[in-house]
Write a protein that holds these residues in place. Structure first.
Motif, short mmCIF file in Angstrom:
data_model
loop_
_atom_site.label_atom_id
_atom_site.label_comp_id
_atom_site.label_asym_id
_atom_site.label_seq_id
_atom_site.Cartn_x
_atom_site.Cartn_y
_atom_site.Cartn_z
N ALA A 163 37.60 -16.90 -57.32
CA ALA A 163 38.59 -15.85 -57.10
C ALA A 163 38.05 -14.59 -57.77
CB ALA A 163 39.95 -16.27 -57.65
N SER A 164 38.80 -14.03 -58.70
CA SER A 164 38.42 -12.79 -59.37
C SER A 164 39.52 -12.45 -60.37
CB SER A 164 38.28 -11.66 -58.35
OG SER A 164 38.18 -10.39 -58.97
N MET A 165 39.23 -11.58 -61.34
CA MET A 165 40.31 -11.03 -62.14
C MET A 165 41.27 -10.25 -61.24
SD MET A 165 40.16 -12.12 -65.18
CE MET A 165 41.29 -11.07 -66.08
N ALA A 166 40.78 -9.83 -60.06
CA ALA A 166 41.65 -9.19 -59.08
C ALA A 166 42.67 -10.17 -58.51
CB ALA A 166 40.83 -8.58 -57.95
N GLY A 167 42.51 -11.45 -58.80
CA GLY A 167 43.51 -12.44 -58.42
C GLY A 167 44.62 -12.57 -59.44
N LEU A 168 44.47 -11.88 -60.57
CA LEU A 168 45.47 -11.92 -61.64
C LEU A 168 46.00 -10.53 -61.95
CD1 LEU A 168 43.51 -14.35 -63.98
CD2 LEU A 168 45.42 -14.95 -62.48
N LEU A 169 45.34 -9.52 -61.40
CA LEU A 169 45.72 -8.12 -61.57
C LEU A 169 45.83 -7.47 -60.20
CD1 LEU A 169 43.22 -7.29 -64.46
CD2 LEU A 169 45.70 -7.58 -64.70
N ASN A 170 46.25 -6.22 -60.17
CA ASN A 170 46.34 -5.49 -58.89
C ASN A 170 45.84 -4.07 -59.09
OD1 ASN A 170 47.58 -7.34 -56.87
ND2 ASN A 170 49.15 -7.48 -58.45
N ALA A 171 44.53 -3.93 -59.18
CA ALA A 171 43.95 -2.60 -59.33
C ALA A 171 44.23 -1.76 -58.09
CB ALA A 171 42.44 -2.70 -59.55
N PRO A 172 44.58 -0.48 -58.24
CA PRO A 172 44.83 0.36 -57.07
C PRO A 172 43.56 0.60 -56.27
CG PRO A 172 44.81 1.69 -59.08
CD PRO A 172 44.73 0.25 -59.51
N ASN A 173 43.78 0.91 -54.99
CA ASN A 173 42.69 1.23 -54.06
C ASN A 173 41.79 0.03 -53.78
OD1 ASN A 173 41.93 3.49 -52.44
ND2 ASN A 173 40.02 3.67 -53.57
N MET A 174 42.31 -1.18 -54.00
CA MET A 174 41.56 -2.41 -53.73
C MET A 174 42.46 -3.43 -53.02
SD MET A 174 38.40 -2.24 -54.66
CE MET A 174 37.95 -3.96 -54.70
N GLY A 175 43.33 -2.93 -52.12
CA GLY A 175 44.41 -3.74 -51.59
C GLY A 175 44.04 -5.06 -50.95
N VAL A 176 43.23 -5.04 -49.91
CA VAL A 176 42.95 -6.28 -49.19
C VAL A 176 42.18 -7.26 -50.06
CG1 VAL A 176 40.82 -5.38 -48.12
CG2 VAL A 176 42.06 -7.24 -47.02
N TYR A 177 41.32 -6.77 -50.93
CA TYR A 177 40.58 -7.64 -51.85
C TYR A 177 41.55 -8.32 -52.81
CZ TYR A 177 36.97 -9.11 -55.18
OH TYR A 177 36.15 -9.85 -56.00
N ASN A 178 42.47 -7.54 -53.40
CA ASN A 178 43.46 -8.11 -54.32
C ASN A 178 44.27 -9.21 -53.64
OD1 ASN A 178 42.69 -6.18 -56.20
ND2 ASN A 178 44.43 -4.84 -55.81
N VAL A 179 44.72 -8.94 -52.43
CA VAL A 179 45.55 -9.90 -51.71
C VAL A 179 44.82 -11.23 -51.55
CG1 VAL A 179 46.56 -10.42 -49.45
CG2 VAL A 179 46.93 -8.18 -50.50
N THR A 180 43.57 -11.18 -51.14
CA THR A 180 42.84 -12.43 -50.90
C THR A 180 42.56 -13.17 -52.20
OG1 THR A 180 40.69 -11.27 -50.94
CG2 THR A 180 41.76 -11.57 -48.79
N LYS A 181 42.26 -12.45 -53.26
CA LYS A 181 41.93 -13.12 -54.51
C LYS A 181 43.17 -13.72 -55.18
CE LYS A 181 37.54 -12.64 -54.23
NZ LYS A 181 36.67 -13.83 -54.01
N HIS A 182 44.32 -13.05 -55.06
CA HIS A 182 45.57 -13.67 -55.52
C HIS A 182 45.81 -14.96 -54.74
CE1 HIS A 182 47.84 -11.05 -58.38
NE2 HIS A 182 46.93 -10.17 -57.98
N ALA A 183 45.55 -14.93 -53.45
CA ALA A 183 45.76 -16.12 -52.63
C ALA A 183 44.84 -17.26 -53.06
CB ALA A 183 45.54 -15.79 -51.16
N VAL A 184 43.61 -16.94 -53.44
CA VAL A 184 42.68 -17.99 -53.88
C VAL A 184 43.15 -18.60 -55.20
CG1 VAL A 184 40.32 -18.46 -54.67
CG2 VAL A 184 40.70 -17.08 -52.63
N VAL A 185 43.67 -17.78 -56.10
CA VAL A 185 44.22 -18.34 -57.35
C VAL A 185 45.38 -19.27 -57.02
CG1 VAL A 185 45.43 -17.80 -59.49
CG2 VAL A 185 43.48 -16.41 -58.79
N SER A 186 46.28 -18.85 -56.14
CA SER A 186 47.42 -19.68 -55.75
C SER A 186 46.96 -20.97 -55.09
CB SER A 186 48.33 -18.91 -54.80
OG SER A 186 49.40 -19.71 -54.35
N LEU A 187 46.02 -20.86 -54.18
CA LEU A 187 45.48 -22.04 -53.50
C LEU A 187 44.89 -23.01 -54.54
CD1 LEU A 187 43.14 -21.93 -50.37
CD2 LEU A 187 42.71 -23.48 -52.25
N SER A 188 44.15 -22.47 -55.50
CA SER A 188 43.47 -23.32 -56.48
C SER A 188 44.45 -23.98 -57.43
CB SER A 188 42.45 -22.48 -57.27
OG SER A 188 41.52 -21.88 -56.41
N GLU A 189 45.47 -23.25 -57.87
CA GLU A 189 46.48 -23.84 -58.74
C GLU A 189 47.23 -24.96 -58.00
OE1 GLU A 189 48.85 -20.55 -60.01
OE2 GLU A 189 47.46 -19.97 -61.61
#
Length: 303
Positions: free
Chosen positions: A147-173
């Motif tokens: 995933a990424s730290m972007a899966g635990l945070l939501n940095a601006p101007n990185m929308g689609v990347y953040n969305v996918t990495k949050h989903a990978v954290v959720s999938l993994s948990e």
């Protein structure tokens, strides 16, 4: 999993970055290595190098967003080496910009690689590993999703990347919890790196032509590309160091893997916002100069 000698590892995104470093470490541990990547020339070079380290290597050109290709990877792995013991769903791409400016093609590309690539890997390899566990009480398997730290945070101007990495954290948990309902022999982890020099800022080099938008990159997307390149290339923690952390985590059955634990303060702040019902905190609270630079760059670019 205390020993790796003689076991088999499958790695996607294996021709560069974390994937290649993990392949090198797997070879040093005496593992068979299945190296999958979308870039054929880079894959050929990487596979030759890892063979030179003494490993048995199966290179496999793979677009992880393609379900049939991931299924073929699973079949080829079993045919050559048997059911793998380690699966690293590592392939990923970076893409930024203001979230409303992502085209349909942008969403399909990034979601296809970052999220569905992991989902396909879990869907294909987990049943094989569970069957191996049922057949052999000595079998041990482990899946690591990047995933990424972007899966635990939501940095601006990185929308689609953040969305996918949050989903990978959720999938993994969820995978972690589901596995623990049915077995003690197969486990999983999620890797959440911060800025590490891996080449992910050059993801567009492998973007399929049919996934390209008709429109040129927007100003915010160009700003995101420049910002990402600067942050990634200036990272002080190496991909090799992160790869070692991953193997150590597999050995210790550690779920969350961080390249930069010091960034967890920002994660804690975000979770406190959630629990207390506060509006999201300023992500640049600790570095207002960076926030000001981004605002100025975006406002100038959009004039």
């Amino acid at each position: 999993m205390k020993t790796f000698q003689g076991k088999t590892a499958v790695l996607t995104g294996a021709a560069s970055g974390f994937g290649l470093e993990l392949a090198r470490l797997a070879a040093a541990q005496g593992m068979n290595v299945v190296m999958a990547d979308v870039q054929q020339d880079a894959l050929d070079r990487a596979a030759e190098e890892v063979r030179g380290l003494g490993a048995r290597v199966l290179p496999f050109r793979l677009d992880v967003s393609n379900a049939a290709q991931v299924e073929a990877l699973g079949a080829a792995t079993v045919e050559h080496f048997g059911v793998p013991h380690l699966v690293f769903n590592n392939a990923g791409v970076a893409f930024g910009g203001l979230i409303w400016e992502h085209s349909l093609k942008d969403w399909e590309w990034v979601v296809g690689v970052n999220l569905m690539g992991v989902a396909h890997g879990v869907r294909v390899f987990t049943p094989l590993m569970l069957e191996a566990a049922r057949s052999n009480p000595e079998y041990q398997g482990h899946i690591v999703n990047t995933a990424s730290m972007a899966g635990l945070l939501n940095a601006p101007n990185m929308g689609v990347y953040n969305v996918t990495k949050h989903a990978v954290v959720s999938l993994s948990e969820t995978l972690y919890q589901d596995l623990h309902l049915v077995t003690e022999q197969v486990d999983c982890s999620v890797l959440c790196p911060y800025f590490v020099p891996t080449g992910i800022h050059e993801s567009h080099r492998n973007r399929p032509k049919d996934s390209l938008s008709q429109a040129k990159p927007t100003p915010s997307q160009l700003v995101a590309q420049a910002t990402s390149a600067k942050a990634v290339t200036s990272g002080k923690v190496t991909a090799q160091e992160v790869a070692q952390k991953v193997l150590d985590a597999v050995r210790d059955r550690q779920f969350y893997i961080y390249s930069h634990p010091q960034a967890l303060g920002m994660v804690q702040k975000r979770l406190e916002d959630v629990v207390q019902g506060r509006n999201p905190s300023d992500p640049f609270e600790g570095r207002p100069d960076i926030g000001q630079q981004l605002r100025q760059a975006l406002r100038e670019a959009m004039r």
